[in-house]
Motif scaffolding. Sequence first.
Motif, PDB file in Angstrom:
ATOM      1  N   ALA B  85     -36.513 -26.263 -20.204  1.00  0.00           N
ATOM      2  CA  ALA B  85     -36.840 -26.212 -21.626  1.00  0.00           C
ATOM      3  C   ALA B  85     -37.894 -27.250 -21.954  1.00  0.00           C
ATOM      4  CB  ALA B  85     -35.584 -26.452 -22.461  1.00  0.00           C
ATOM      5  N   THR B  89     -41.585 -26.279 -23.379  1.00  0.00           N
ATOM      6  CA  THR B  89     -41.966 -26.605 -24.761  1.00  0.00           C
ATOM      7  C   THR B  89     -42.911 -27.788 -24.859  1.00  0.00           C
ATOM      8  OG1 THR B  89     -39.982 -27.967 -24.972  1.00  0.00           O
ATOM      9  CG2 THR B  89     -39.841 -25.704 -25.754  1.00  0.00           C
ATOM     10  N   ASP B 104     -34.928 -15.627 -17.794  1.00  0.00           N
ATOM     11  CA  ASP B 104     -34.091 -14.534 -18.281  1.00  0.00           C
ATOM     12  C   ASP B 104     -33.636 -13.578 -17.177  1.00  0.00           C
ATOM     13  OD1 ASP B 104     -33.928 -15.275 -20.847  1.00  0.00           O
ATOM     14  OD2 ASP B 104     -35.663 -14.125 -21.523  1.00  0.00           O
ATOM     15  N   ARG B 160     -31.985 -21.361 -22.626  1.00  0.00           N
ATOM     16  CA  ARG B 160     -32.190 -20.439 -23.758  1.00  0.00           C
ATOM     17  C   ARG B 160     -31.788 -21.046 -25.096  1.00  0.00           C
ATOM     18  NH1 ARG B 160     -35.551 -16.741 -24.792  1.00  0.00           N
ATOM     19  NH2 ARG B 160     -36.600 -16.790 -22.808  1.00  0.00           N
ATOM     20  N   GLU B 161     -30.767 -21.895 -25.065  1.00  0.00           N
ATOM     21  CA  GLU B 161     -30.345 -22.550 -26.310  1.00  0.00           C
ATOM     22  C   GLU B 161     -31.337 -23.630 -26.715  1.00  0.00           C
ATOM     23  OE1 GLU B 161     -27.911 -21.968 -28.475  1.00  0.00           O
ATOM     24  OE2 GLU B 161     -27.427 -20.189 -27.304  1.00  0.00           O
ATOM     25  N   ILE B 163     -34.696 -24.080 -25.815  1.00  0.00           N
ATOM     26  CA  ILE B 163     -36.117 -23.779 -26.055  1.00  0.00           C
ATOM     27  C   ILE B 163     -36.439 -23.609 -27.542  1.00  0.00           C
ATOM     28  CG2 ILE B 163     -37.934 -22.053 -25.663  1.00  0.00           C
ATOM     29  CD1 ILE B 163     -36.814 -21.819 -22.776  1.00  0.00           C
ATOM     30  N   PRO B 164     -35.671 -22.802 -28.290  1.00  0.00           N
ATOM     31  CA  PRO B 164     -36.013 -22.657 -29.714  1.00  0.00           C
ATOM     32  C   PRO B 164     -35.922 -23.969 -30.493  1.00  0.00           C
ATOM     33  CG  PRO B 164     -34.288 -21.103 -29.065  1.00  0.00           C
ATOM     34  CD  PRO B 164     -34.518 -21.984 -27.906  1.00  0.00           C
ATOM     35  N   VAL B 165     -34.926 -24.775 -30.158  1.00  0.00           N
ATOM     36  CA  VAL B 165     -34.760 -26.039 -30.885  1.00  0.00           C
ATOM     37  C   VAL B 165     -35.937 -26.963 -30.617  1.00  0.00           C
ATOM     38  CG1 VAL B 165     -33.323 -28.089 -31.107  1.00  0.00           C
ATOM     39  CG2 VAL B 165     -32.260 -25.866 -30.838  1.00  0.00           C
ATOM     40  N   THR B 167     -38.882 -26.152 -29.587  1.00  0.00           N
ATOM     41  CA  THR B 167     -40.114 -25.579 -30.131  1.00  0.00           C
ATOM     42  C   THR B 167     -40.211 -25.891 -31.625  1.00  0.00           C
ATOM     43  OG1 THR B 167     -39.886 -23.782 -28.574  1.00  0.00           O
ATOM     44  CG2 THR B 167     -41.477 -23.462 -30.330  1.00  0.00           C
ATOM     45  N   ALA B 168     -39.093 -25.706 -32.318  1.00  0.00           N
ATOM     46  CA  ALA B 168     -39.113 -25.912 -33.767  1.00  0.00           C
ATOM     47  C   ALA B 168     -39.380 -27.363 -34.127  1.00  0.00           C
ATOM     48  CB  ALA B 168     -37.778 -25.468 -34.360  1.00  0.00           C
ATOM     49  N   ALA B 199     -27.396 -28.082 -29.746  1.00  0.00           N
ATOM     50  CA  ALA B 199     -27.806 -26.896 -28.997  1.00  0.00           C
ATOM     51  C   ALA B 199     -27.383 -27.045 -27.543  1.00  0.00           C
ATOM     52  CB  ALA B 199     -29.308 -26.702 -29.089  1.00  0.00           C
TER      53      ALA B 199
END
Lengths: 418, 285
Positions: B85, B89, B104, B160-161, B163-165, B167-168, B199
Motif C-alpha cells: 500500500a 500510494t 487482487d 486493499r483496506e 490503499i484507499p485510506v 490515497t485519500a 483501516a
Amino acid sequence: MNPITEKIPTSDPGDPGPAAAGLSPFAGKIAGTPPATADRAARDADDAANDGSAREPARAPENHVSLSGVRKSFGNFVAADSVSFGLPKGTLGALLGPSGSGKTTILRMIAGLENPDRGDILIDGARVNDVHPSKRGIGFVFQNYALFRYMTVFDNIAFGLRAQKADRNRIRERVNELLTLTDMNGLEKRYPAQLSGGQRQRVAFARALAPSPRLLLLDEPFAAIDAKVRRELRSWLRAMITKLGITSIFVTHDQDEAIEVADLVIITNRGRVEQTGTPLDLYREPATPFVARFVGESTVLEDYGRLLGFENAPRGAKASVRPEFVHVCPPGDPVQYENSAENAEVLSVAFRGSSLEVKVGLKGFVLTTGYSLEHPALSVGEKVKILVWRVYAFEDDKARLVNNSRLESRGNGYNFAI
Amino acid sequence: MTERRDFRNDKNRLWRIVLIALSFLFIVAMLVLPLAQVLHGALERGFPPFLKAVSDPYAVIALKLTLLITAMTVVLNTFFGISAAWAITRFEFRGKGFLITLIDLPFAVSPVIAGLVFIMTFGRLGWAYPFLQDWGIRIVFAIPGMVLATIFVTFPFVGRELIPVLTARGTDEEEAAILMGAGFFRTFWKVTFPHMRWALLYGVILCTARAMGEFGAVSVVSGHLRGKTNTLPLHIEILFKEYHTLQSFGAATILVCAAILILIARNVVESVSKKDDFHRARQGV
C-alpha cells in the motif's frame, strides 16, 4: 543582475504620474516599503561583513537562493523551463502566476520535493540539487497546512526539534518561544481540528520555523482562509518575516497579495519566468504583454492606433490600458487638452468604496477608469470627454510604454486628478 | 444513524417491505439456518459428547496448528500489505497498475490453483525442489507450505483496506515531516500510522477470519497428515467423511465461535473508527 536594487520611486519629470493614486494597489507600497527596507539593508550589510571574512570578499548583496536554467517536466508536460532568478538574504519573494504556470513546482523543487531535470538550485552559494530535502534546512508551509492532525499544537511545533534530537528542555523553550511569537499561548494542548483557519496557519508557520530553517517556503499560504482574515494574516506574515529576517518565498495567484507583501515578485507563465522585479518595477515597466495584462487591472485594446494621440502605432497593434491611464473630464469642468480629448459614452458606473469605477465606450473600445466621488455624478448614457494619456504597446513578446503624442508635444506639468 | 428522507407513499412502502423481507429471508435461509444446524448437530446428544469431541487430541492439535498458521500469515501479510500500500500510494513507478492488479489476483484465482502453484514450485516436480533438498528445507506437505498458501489467499485484505485510506490522506503531512528532518521510521510511526490504524485493524481482522477458515489451498499443500499438517477445517472435513458427524460438528463449532468473535470485533472496530472520524469531521477536519 541584481533584481532588487531598491529603486525608490522618484517620478520622472516628464511623467504625469499615476493619476489614480487612490485606485492603485501600489499606492500604499510606495510609501510603505522604505522603513522595512532600511532595516533589512543594515542587516544585510552586517551579514555580508560577517560572511565576507570567511569566504570570498563581499560582493554586492549575494543571492541567498538562486535558480539557474531549471527545467522540470512530468511526462510530456513541461511544468517549468529555463527558470532563473535570485533572491538576496532576508528578502521575501513571491512566485506569482496563474494556476498551472509552474510556480508550485518551482517551490517544490527548491524544497527538494521534486527533482529538476536540468539546471542548478543554489542555497547559500552551494548547489543543493542532490541534497535530501530533510538536509536542506527548509521550513515549508503547505497550502492546507498539512498539520499533523493526531498531534497537539505543541507536538506539531516540537516535531522538527524532536527529529533533530534536540534536548527536552531546549524543545520546550523553543516551542514556547514560537507560541509567543505566533500569539498561540494557551492553545498548545489543542488539536488542529479545534483551531480556526487563521490559527492553523499560524501553527503551520510556527512549526516550519521551529527547527530554525535557512529558508522559508510557503505554498499559497492564504488560499484556504476567508477573505476578511486573509488581509490581516498577510500583514501579520509580512511583519513576522521582516522581524525574523528569514529569506522567504511564497507562491500565489493573487497579484494584490504578491504586491502588498513581497519585496521581489517573480512572475511565471507557462513554466517560464516572464519577469522578475520589485512590485513597482513590474507595474511601471512590464517587460512582456503577459505582465502588462496580469499585473494591475487592464483592458487590452486591439488596434490602439485608432485612439487620438496614438496615430503612430503600427496597424493592428495591440496595447493594454490601465484605469489610471484614462481620465474622464468631469462634466462642467473646463476640458484639458481639448485637441486630444475624445468623445465617449458612459456605459456603467459602479461604486467601489472610495471611488467609482466607470466604464466608457468610444470607437468600439470599452475602457475602465476611476472617478472621484467628489466630482459631479455621471449617469449611464451620458456623453463625456475622456483622455487616454498612455498605453503599454505590445510588440511581439515585449511590452513598451507609449505616451500620448499630442500630450508630449505640448510639454508637461499637468496632473490629472480624478 | 442518519434520518433518511421518507417517501411515504404506498407503492414505495410496499417495495420497501418486500425488499427488506427478501433480504432477511435470504440471509436466514442461506446463512443463519445452516450455522444453527451446525450448533444443533454438535449439541444433539447433549453437552458431554460435545466436550469430548472438542477436546479430542487431534482436534486440539488441529486448532493449535490453525492458530499458528493464522498468526504467521497475519503478521507477514500485515507487513507485506503495508509495504504494498505504501509503495502504491507514495511512489510513482512503472508497472504500478500491474502491481495493483496482482494484489487482487488471489480474489480471482481459485484457492485450489493457489495450492497447486506451490506444489508445482516447491514439490518433487518443482524447479525449486533440488535447491530446497540441498538445504534440507521442506515446504510442501509441511507448515511452511501451508503458511505460504494461506498468505497467497489472504494477501489482498490488508493492502486493499489501506490503499484507499492512504490515497485519500495525500502526502502533505509526510512531506512536511521529511522537510523538518524526520527519518523514514519517525515519519511512518508518528505521521502515517495514526491515519491508517483503523483501516489496518479492519484489514487484519478480515485477514484473520479468512486465514482461519482457509480450506482449498491449504488442503492441496498439507498432505493431510493427521496430528501434523491437519488444520481445523481439514480436520472437520476428514471427520465428516469418516461419518463422525458429531465430532465434525463439534470441531466446526469452534470455528463458528471464532468467526462470531471476529465479527463482533469487526463491528466494534468499525463503530469506534466511525466515531473517531465523525468526531474529527464535526470539528472541521
